[in-house]
Enzyme design. Sequence first.
Site, short mmCIF file in Angstrom:
data_model
loop_
_atom_site.label_atom_id
_atom_site.label_comp_id
_atom_site.label_asym_id
_atom_site.label_seq_id
_atom_site.Cartn_x
_atom_site.Cartn_y
_atom_site.Cartn_z
CG HIS A 115 5.85 0.00 -3.31
ND1 HIS A 115 5.62 -1.07 -2.76
CD2 HIS A 115 6.93 0.37 -3.28
CE1 HIS A 115 6.82 -1.41 -2.42
NE2 HIS A 115 7.88 -0.34 -2.80
CD GLU A 147 -3.07 0.22 -0.35
OE1 GLU A 147 -2.98 1.47 -0.42
OE2 GLU A 147 -3.24 -0.51 -1.28
CE LYS A 154 9.95 1.78 6.09
NZ LYS A 154 10.86 1.39 5.27
CB VAL A 209 1.26 3.77 3.77
CG1 VAL A 209 0.03 2.60 3.67
CG2 VAL A 209 0.87 4.87 2.59
P1 AMP Z 1 11.19 0.36 -2.60
O1 AMP Z 1 10.59 -0.34 -3.33
O2 AMP Z 1 11.58 -0.03 -0.99
O3 AMP Z 1 12.54 0.97 -3.01
O4 AMP Z 1 10.24 1.78 -2.21
C1 AMP Z 1 9.73 2.38 -3.42
C2 AMP Z 1 9.25 3.89 -3.14
O5 AMP Z 1 8.19 3.69 -2.09
C3 AMP Z 1 10.23 4.73 -2.24
O6 AMP Z 1 10.01 6.10 -2.56
C4 AMP Z 1 9.64 4.49 -0.61
O7 AMP Z 1 10.08 5.48 0.15
C5 AMP Z 1 8.33 4.16 -0.90
N1 AMP Z 1 7.73 3.69 0.18
C6 AMP Z 1 8.02 2.33 0.51
N2 AMP Z 1 7.46 1.99 1.63
C7 AMP Z 1 6.59 3.12 1.78
C8 AMP Z 1 5.65 3.35 2.92
N3 AMP Z 1 5.12 2.49 4.10
N4 AMP Z 1 5.01 4.59 2.79
C9 AMP Z 1 5.07 5.30 1.74
N5 AMP Z 1 6.24 5.08 0.78
C10 AMP Z 1 6.87 3.97 0.85
#
Ligand code: AMP
Length: 283
Positions: free
Chosen positions: A37, A35, A149, A176
């Site tokens: 993402h 959620e 995050k 989130v």
């Molecule tokens: P990742 O797939 O972990 O590289 O994350 C991709 C994007 O999703 C990055 O900009 C993260 O900061 C964002 N993201 C990951 N987890 C969350 C979360 N719980 N709430 C908001 N954005 C997130």
Amino acid sequence: MHVIKTVKAMQALSRTFRSSGRTIGFVPTMGSLHEGHMSLLRRSTEENDVTIVSIFINPTQFGPGEDFNRYPKDHKGDMEKISTLPVEAVFLPDVSEMYPKGFSTFIYVGGIGNILCGASRPDHFNGVATIVTKLFNSVAPDRAYFGQKDLQQAVVIKKLVQELNFDTEIVLCPIVRESDGLAMSSRNSYLSDEERKSAIILNKALQYGKALIMSGKEGDISSVKGKIAAFLASDPLVRIDYIELVHPESLEQVDTINGTVAICLAVNIGKTRLIDNTIINNG
Ligand code: AMP
């Protein structure tokens, strides 16, 4: 929905979007979508004519001994989730497409990459900045969406965009959380049941720190950090990597708790490294 595997095809498609006057929103991810993402994707679809998402587990941002080889993958689930939104294209390059044999050009982000998470993950942010540069050069987005995050990542990318003159606006989106307060993360799937219960302590420690700061009774930073550390240390499964109180835009350590402060945490629970943060406006 287009599924694109090569940089050339991505550039060609994004050129068609731009030449018809459409704005492009971009959400870079490493897949195993949750959620958090989806909130970025939703925001992009609301604010742009076209949304493009990338899924790429970037080897250059993982250090030796980190979880690159076991990072969770869920291609089918990801495609199903993406297809519920008006997303025009998924960019899914292979490692050999992004880092062909002989690749040697890297972005160096400087000192900001050595503090907080960078202290225990040397070169992580250079790897992040390098892949984001390559993705931006493939997609040429008007806006790109990042989650609070990973606050340090967002600050590093904002600096990259400003200093290297990318014509892309960086949009920071709220964290989130699961219903019990744990920040959503693809890495949460590594946690055993017992570890998952312990992991709630990150958000609780942030809320505790926030209450201390807002109470107006705490005079100095080291006292707040010490109390948060003691709170986290009350769980035997938790090993603290860092607790820092920083300015959320510069990531410089604050020397007073008045004004805007981000409390940033990183802990290890078992073999899993978890991060979380909260931004406080304290007058
Ligand atoms: P990742 O797939 O972990 O590289 O994350 C991709 C994007 O999703 C990055 O900009 C993260 O900061 C964002 N993201 C990951 N987890 C969350 C979360 N719980 N709430 C908001 N954005 C997130």
